[in-house]
Design a protein around this motif. Structure first.
Motif, PDB file in Angstrom:
ATOM      1  N   MET A   1       0.842  -1.175   0.000  1.00 33.09           N
ATOM      2  CA  MET A   1       0.000   0.000   0.000  1.00 33.09           C
ATOM      3  C   MET A   1       0.880   1.228   0.000  1.00 33.09           C
ATOM      4  O   MET A   1       1.949   1.235   0.583  1.00 33.09           O
ATOM      5  CB  MET A   1      -0.927  -0.045   1.211  1.00 33.09           C
ATOM      6  CG  MET A   1      -0.484   0.722   2.428  1.00 33.09           C
ATOM      7  SD  MET A   1      -1.491   0.464   3.863  1.00 33.09           S
ATOM      8  CE  MET A   1      -1.004  -1.168   4.331  1.00 33.09           C
ATOM      9  N   VAL A  68      -3.603   0.756  -3.637  1.00 31.31           N
ATOM     10  CA  VAL A  68      -3.485  -0.671  -3.310  1.00 31.31           C
ATOM     11  C   VAL A  68      -3.518  -1.456  -4.614  1.00 31.31           C
ATOM     12  O   VAL A  68      -3.967  -0.953  -5.648  1.00 31.31           O
ATOM     13  CB  VAL A  68      -4.629  -1.142  -2.373  1.00 31.31           C
ATOM     14  CG1 VAL A  68      -4.557  -0.441  -1.033  1.00 31.31           C
ATOM     15  CG2 VAL A  68      -5.988  -0.946  -3.003  1.00 31.31           C
ATOM     16  N   SER A  71      -7.692  -5.927  -6.948  1.00 36.89           N
ATOM     17  CA  SER A  71      -7.995  -7.315  -6.596  1.00 36.89           C
ATOM     18  C   SER A  71      -9.498  -7.489  -6.421  1.00 36.89           C
ATOM     19  O   SER A  71     -10.197  -6.568  -6.008  1.00 36.89           O
ATOM     20  CB  SER A  71      -7.284  -7.685  -5.292  1.00 36.89           C
ATOM     21  OG  SER A  71      -7.654  -8.976  -4.876  1.00 36.89           O
ATOM     22  N   CYS A  73     -10.466  -9.597  -4.236  1.00 39.58           N
ATOM     23  CA  CYS A  73     -10.538  -9.892  -2.795  1.00 39.58           C
ATOM     24  C   CYS A  73     -10.650  -8.584  -2.017  1.00 39.58           C
ATOM     25  O   CYS A  73     -10.147  -7.551  -2.431  1.00 39.58           O
ATOM     26  CB  CYS A  73      -9.289 -10.636  -2.336  1.00 39.58           C
ATOM     27  SG  CYS A  73      -9.066 -12.227  -3.121  1.00 39.58           S
ATOM     28  N   TRP A  74     -11.288  -8.653  -0.856  1.00 36.05           N
ATOM     29  CA  TRP A  74     -11.393  -7.480   0.011  1.00 36.05           C
ATOM     30  C   TRP A  74     -10.001  -7.089   0.489  1.00 36.05           C
ATOM     31  O   TRP A  74      -9.212  -7.948   0.886  1.00 36.05           O
ATOM     32  CB  TRP A  74     -12.274  -7.777   1.214  1.00 36.05           C
ATOM     33  CG  TRP A  74     -13.727  -7.808   0.895  1.00 36.05           C
ATOM     34  CD1 TRP A  74     -14.524  -8.908   0.771  1.00 36.05           C
ATOM     35  CD2 TRP A  74     -14.580  -6.686   0.667  1.00 36.05           C
ATOM     36  NE1 TRP A  74     -15.809  -8.548   0.465  1.00 36.05           N
ATOM     37  CE2 TRP A  74     -15.881  -7.179   0.405  1.00 36.05           C
ATOM     38  CE3 TRP A  74     -14.383  -5.308   0.647  1.00 36.05           C
ATOM     39  CZ2 TRP A  74     -16.965  -6.349   0.140  1.00 36.05           C
ATOM     40  CZ3 TRP A  74     -15.459  -4.484   0.380  1.00 36.05           C
ATOM     41  CH2 TRP A  74     -16.732  -4.995   0.129  1.00 36.05           C
ATOM     42  N   GLN A  75      -9.705  -5.800   0.457  1.00 36.13           N
ATOM     43  CA  GLN A  75      -8.441  -5.281   0.955  1.00 36.13           C
ATOM     44  C   GLN A  75      -8.712  -4.188   1.979  1.00 36.13           C
ATOM     45  O   GLN A  75      -9.522  -3.301   1.747  1.00 36.13           O
ATOM     46  CB  GLN A  75      -7.621  -4.704  -0.198  1.00 36.13           C
ATOM     47  CG  GLN A  75      -7.232  -5.765  -1.209  1.00 36.13           C
ATOM     48  CD  GLN A  75      -6.235  -5.222  -2.181  1.00 36.13           C
ATOM     49  OE1 GLN A  75      -5.043  -5.143  -1.865  1.00 36.13           O
ATOM     50  NE2 GLN A  75      -6.713  -4.823  -3.342  1.00 36.13           N
ATOM     51  N   ALA A  76      -8.027  -4.279   3.104  1.00 34.60           N
ATOM     52  CA  ALA A  76      -8.184  -3.271   4.158  1.00 34.60           C
ATOM     53  C   ALA A  76      -7.381  -2.031   3.803  1.00 34.60           C
ATOM     54  O   ALA A  76      -6.271  -2.127   3.294  1.00 34.60           O
ATOM     55  CB  ALA A  76      -7.712  -3.827   5.489  1.00 34.60           C
ATOM     56  N   TRP A 115     -12.708  -1.081   3.788  1.00 37.13           N
ATOM     57  CA  TRP A 115     -12.420  -2.214   2.900  1.00 37.13           C
ATOM     58  C   TRP A 115     -12.829  -1.851   1.480  1.00 37.13           C
ATOM     59  O   TRP A 115     -13.830  -1.173   1.269  1.00 37.13           O
ATOM     60  CB  TRP A 115     -13.193  -3.447   3.342  1.00 37.13           C
ATOM     61  CG  TRP A 115     -12.794  -3.955   4.689  1.00 37.13           C
ATOM     62  CD1 TRP A 115     -13.271  -3.541   5.906  1.00 37.13           C
ATOM     63  CD2 TRP A 115     -11.828  -4.959   4.963  1.00 37.13           C
ATOM     64  NE1 TRP A 115     -12.657  -4.230   6.920  1.00 37.13           N
ATOM     65  CE2 TRP A 115     -11.762  -5.118   6.368  1.00 37.13           C
ATOM     66  CE3 TRP A 115     -10.997  -5.746   4.168  1.00 37.13           C
ATOM     67  CZ2 TRP A 115     -10.917  -6.033   6.985  1.00 37.13           C
ATOM     68  CZ3 TRP A 115     -10.157  -6.662   4.782  1.00 37.13           C
ATOM     69  CH2 TRP A 115     -10.119  -6.790   6.186  1.00 37.13           C
ATOM     70  N   ARG A 117     -12.851  -3.629  -2.763  1.00 40.42           N
ATOM     71  CA  ARG A 117     -12.531  -4.690  -3.715  1.00 40.42           C
ATOM     72  C   ARG A 117     -13.095  -4.310  -5.070  1.00 40.42           C
ATOM     73  O   ARG A 117     -14.065  -3.560  -5.161  1.00 40.42           O
ATOM     74  CB  ARG A 117     -13.048  -6.047  -3.272  1.00 40.42           C
ATOM     75  CG  ARG A 117     -14.531  -6.213  -3.314  1.00 40.42           C
ATOM     76  CD  ARG A 117     -14.931  -7.601  -2.787  1.00 40.42           C
ATOM     77  NE  ARG A 117     -16.357  -7.719  -2.726  1.00 40.42           N
ATOM     78  CZ  ARG A 117     -17.075  -8.487  -3.530  1.00 40.42           C
ATOM     79  NH1 ARG A 117     -16.484  -9.236  -4.427  1.00 40.42           N
ATOM     80  NH2 ARG A 117     -18.378  -8.519  -3.426  1.00 40.42           N
ATOM     81  N   ARG A 184      -3.150  -8.711  10.971  1.00 39.50           N
ATOM     82  CA  ARG A 184      -4.026  -7.939  10.086  1.00 39.50           C
ATOM     83  C   ARG A 184      -5.215  -8.803   9.693  1.00 39.50           C
ATOM     84  O   ARG A 184      -5.052  -9.960   9.307  1.00 39.50           O
ATOM     85  CB  ARG A 184      -3.249  -7.492   8.873  1.00 39.50           C
ATOM     86  CG  ARG A 184      -3.982  -6.518   8.025  1.00 39.50           C
ATOM     87  CD  ARG A 184      -3.025  -5.956   6.975  1.00 39.50           C
ATOM     88  NE  ARG A 184      -3.731  -5.104   6.076  1.00 39.50           N
ATOM     89  CZ  ARG A 184      -3.716  -3.789   6.127  1.00 39.50           C
ATOM     90  NH1 ARG A 184      -3.016  -3.183   7.050  1.00 39.50           N
ATOM     91  NH2 ARG A 184      -4.377  -3.064   5.265  1.00 39.50           N
ATOM     92  N   VAL A 186      -8.182 -10.424   7.599  1.00 43.91           N
ATOM     93  CA  VAL A 186      -8.307 -10.822   6.211  1.00 43.91           C
ATOM     94  C   VAL A 186      -9.741 -11.210   5.948  1.00 43.91           C
ATOM     95  O   VAL A 186     -10.393 -11.831   6.790  1.00 43.91           O
ATOM     96  CB  VAL A 186      -7.373 -12.026   5.900  1.00 43.91           C
ATOM     97  CG1 VAL A 186      -7.550 -12.505   4.469  1.00 43.91           C
ATOM     98  CG2 VAL A 186      -5.931 -11.666   6.183  1.00 43.91           C
TER      99      VAL A 186
END
Length: 188
Positions: A1, A68, A71, A73-76, A115, A117, A184, A186
Motif C-alpha cells: 500500500m 493498493v 484485486s 478480494c477485500w483489501q483493508a 475495505w 474490492r 491484520r 483478512v
C-alpha cells in the motif's frame, strides 16, 4: 500500500488546530514570543504523527488517498478509523480514472476499518480516496493524548541536539488509548 497524500504519520494541522497546538506547546514551554511559532508547529505536527503511529489510528479527521493492488478480494485500507470512502479509481501510469459504481465494492466494519474490492475489470493498481480520523479538531483530542503530544513537542523543541530521550510520561499518557492488533484482518 502507498499513501499518496497525507497518510498516517504525515500530519498537517489545519489553521485553527495549528494555532491551538502551538498555543499549548508554548504554554508548556513558557514561551511568549512568536519568533519560533513555525518551528513549534513543525514539532507539534511531528509529535502528533508519532502519536498516530503509537496509537495505531489517525487522530484528527483528514482526507487521505491510498493506492493498493487491484484485486477481487477485500483489501483493508491502511488508516483507521475510516469515516467515509469517497472514490475508487483505476491507476495506469500517470492516468487516474474513476471506476463506475458497479465496478467496485466498499465497506466500513464495526471497528471503522475501511475495505475495498474490485468487482469489474481488475486494474493493476487502485487509488482509494477517503476520510479518516478519530476526532474532528485539536481541542477534542482526549486530554491525556493531547498532553502527551504537547510534552513530546516541547521536548523536541528544547532538546534539538537530541542529547536526551523523550520523557517516559509521553507513552504512559498514550498507552490507554493504543489500538493493537496481533494480525491484520483478512476477508474472503
Amino acid at each position: 500500500m502507498t499513501f499518496t497524500t497525507n497518510g498516517p504519520g504525515e500530519m498537517t494541522l489545519g489553521t485553527a488546530d495549528r494555532v491551538a497546538a502551538v498555543a499549548e506547546v508554548k504554554a508548556a514551554l513558557r514561551v511568549a514570543v512568536a519568533d519560533d511559532d513555525a518551528l513549534i508547529a513543525a514539532f507539534a505536527e511531528a509529535a502528533l504523527g508519532l502519536a498516530e503511529r503509537f496509537l495505531g489510528r489517525v487522530l484528527i479527521l483528514r482526507a487521505m488517498t491510498e493506492r493498493v493492488a487491484g484485486s477481487r478480494c477485500w483489501q483493508a485500507l491502511g488508516a483507521t478509523p475510516v469515516m467515509a470512502i469517497t472514490s475508487v479509481s483505476a491507476v495506469a501510469g500517470d492516468d487516474v480514472t474513476p471506476l463506475a459504481v458497479d465496478d467496485y465494492a466498499i465497506d466500513l466494519d464495526a471497528e471503522a476499518n475501511g475495505w475495498v474490492r474490485v468487482t469489474g475489470d481488475v486494474p493493476d493498481v487502485v487509488e482509494v480516496s477517503y476520510q479518516a480520523g478519530w476526532i474532528a479538531t485539536w481541542p477534542l483530542i482526549p486530554a491525556p493524548v493531547r498532553q502527551g503530544v504537547v510534552l513530546l513537542a516541547a521536548h523536541l523543541y528544547t532538546e534539538r541536539d537530541a542529547s536526551e530521550p523523550p520523557p517516559a510520561a509521553v507513552t504512559a499518557l498514550w498507552r490507554p488509548f493504543r489500538r493493537m492488533a496481533l494480525a491484520r484482518e483478512v476477508r474472503a
